[in-house]
Design an enzyme around this catalytic site. Structure first.
Site, PDB file in Angstrom:
ATOM      1  CB  SER A  40      -0.974   0.022   1.210  1.00  0.00           C
ATOM      2  OG  SER A  40      -1.783  -1.189   1.264  1.00  0.00           O
TER       3      SER A  40
HETATM    4  N1  SAH Z   1       0.251  -5.539   3.935  1.00  0.00           N
HETATM    5  C1  SAH Z   1       1.061  -5.892   3.037  1.00  0.00           C
HETATM    6  C2  SAH Z   1       0.358  -5.519   1.601  1.00  0.00           C
HETATM    7  C3  SAH Z   1      -0.546  -6.605   1.100  1.00  0.00           C
HETATM    8  S1  SAH Z   1      -1.313  -6.694  -0.385  1.00  0.00           S
HETATM    9  C4  SAH Z   1       2.292  -5.138   2.747  1.00  0.00           C
HETATM   10  O1  SAH Z   1       2.557  -4.358   3.803  1.00  0.00           O
HETATM   11  O2  SAH Z   1       3.153  -5.272   1.888  1.00  0.00           O
HETATM   12  C5  SAH Z   1      -2.459  -7.905   0.337  1.00  0.00           C
HETATM   13  C6  SAH Z   1      -2.020  -9.101   0.636  1.00  0.00           C
HETATM   14  O3  SAH Z   1      -3.152  -9.855   1.077  1.00  0.00           O
HETATM   15  C7  SAH Z   1      -1.362  -9.972  -0.273  1.00  0.00           C
HETATM   16  O4  SAH Z   1      -0.167 -10.379  -0.269  1.00  0.00           O
HETATM   17  C8  SAH Z   1      -2.326 -11.254  -0.528  1.00  0.00           C
HETATM   18  O5  SAH Z   1      -1.734 -12.284  -1.136  1.00  0.00           O
HETATM   19  C9  SAH Z   1      -2.841 -11.435   0.579  1.00  0.00           C
HETATM   20  N2  SAH Z   1      -4.212 -12.027   0.771  1.00  0.00           N
HETATM   21  C10 SAH Z   1      -5.150 -12.020  -0.280  1.00  0.00           C
HETATM   22  N3  SAH Z   1      -6.084 -12.680   0.384  1.00  0.00           N
HETATM   23  C11 SAH Z   1      -5.792 -13.310   1.412  1.00  0.00           C
HETATM   24  C12 SAH Z   1      -6.433 -14.406   2.463  1.00  0.00           C
HETATM   25  N4  SAH Z   1      -7.477 -14.815   2.304  1.00  0.00           N
HETATM   26  N5  SAH Z   1      -5.589 -14.542   3.717  1.00  0.00           N
HETATM   27  C13 SAH Z   1      -4.356 -14.038   3.866  1.00  0.00           C
HETATM   28  N6  SAH Z   1      -3.745 -13.158   2.961  1.00  0.00           N
HETATM   29  C14 SAH Z   1      -4.588 -12.904   1.670  1.00  0.00           C
END
Ligand code: SAH
Length: 228
Positions: free
Chosen positions: A79
């Protein structure tokens, strides 16, 4: 004790020599974080200390402090810095609070949380991303963060309940297991809405077993996936 060590690691990173991006990070904090209204000193200090350029692909390091999200592989994104700070601040995390993140991604948001409280748990559904993030967090000294590979829709029951929950992928609705794993008096921040549309960032509060929700901000997140 390990909690204290985690916070010390955070402070030491702040003063680490040989960081080519100190100025960019300072400029990012001044313009995008403090300049956009983030006030909590623990959040501002965390944004100042965590080296965002080490959480993005090497080829994008020079863009790491720009005011935008960046790709981290597997179709996922880290983000934009303001959103990370905003979501952290709104949780009103007290030192020692237990926090659960859904969507570890690069581990950047988890590192920011680790600067605010020693008890950070994070769940990632894409194995390669979760493993890499866990390794990165340990290598950088954020040893207190625990990462699990699983579907975060179900939270992380073993350590529940949590004082704060942060979901970094957009859900069609607020997953009931996450509401259950929120402590009474706790707060959750979660983007809700359809994939690839503008979603609503929602603040969920549980008080005397009643759940209150509020729309806070229009946002755009990658979707919360389902399944193994
Ligand atoms: N917080 C992260 C950004 C994440 S983007 C950072 O600081 O880099 C969103 C993330 O959520 C992705 O890595 C994706 O794989 C994960 N995601 C999506 N669906 C999910 C689920 N059901 N359970 C756990 N993670 C999930």
């Amino acid at each position: 004790m390990s909690g204290v060590l985690g916070i010390i690691a955070c402070l030491m990173l702040f003063a680490a020599p040989g960081d080519p991006f100190v100025r960019e990070r300072e400029a990012m904090v001044n313009a995008q974080i403090v300049g956009q209204g983030i006030k909590d000193p623990s959040v501002v200090d965390a944004m100042r200390s965590v080296k965002r350029h080490l959480f993005v692909p090497q080829a994008l390091a020079s863009s790491a402090y720009d005011d935008r999200p960046l790709p981290i592989g597997y179709g996922q994104t880290i983000s934009q810095p303001f959103i990370v700070a905003f979501m952290t601040e709104i949780l009103k995390i007290k030192p020692g609070a237990k926090v659960l993140e859904i969507g570890t991604g690069s581990g950047y948001q988890a590192a920011i949380l680790a600067c605010v409280t020693p008890e950070v748990y994070s769940v990632e559904i894409i194995e390669a991303l979760g493993l890499a993030a866990g390794k990165r967090l340990r290598a950088l000294g954020y040893n207190t963060v625990r990462v699990k590979i699983a579907d975060g829709y179900y939270g992380w029951e073993a350590y529940a309940p949590y004082d704060a929950l942060i979901v970094t992928a957009a859900a069609e609705y607020i997953p009931p297991p996450l509401i259950r794993q929120l402590k009474d008096g706790g707060r959750m921040v979660i983007p809700v809405g359809s994939p690839f549309m503008v979603q609503k960032l929602m603040l969920v509060e549980k008080q005397n077993s009643t759940v209150y929700t509020r729309d806070i901000l229009p946002v755009r997140f990658v979707p919360l996936r389902r399944g193994p």
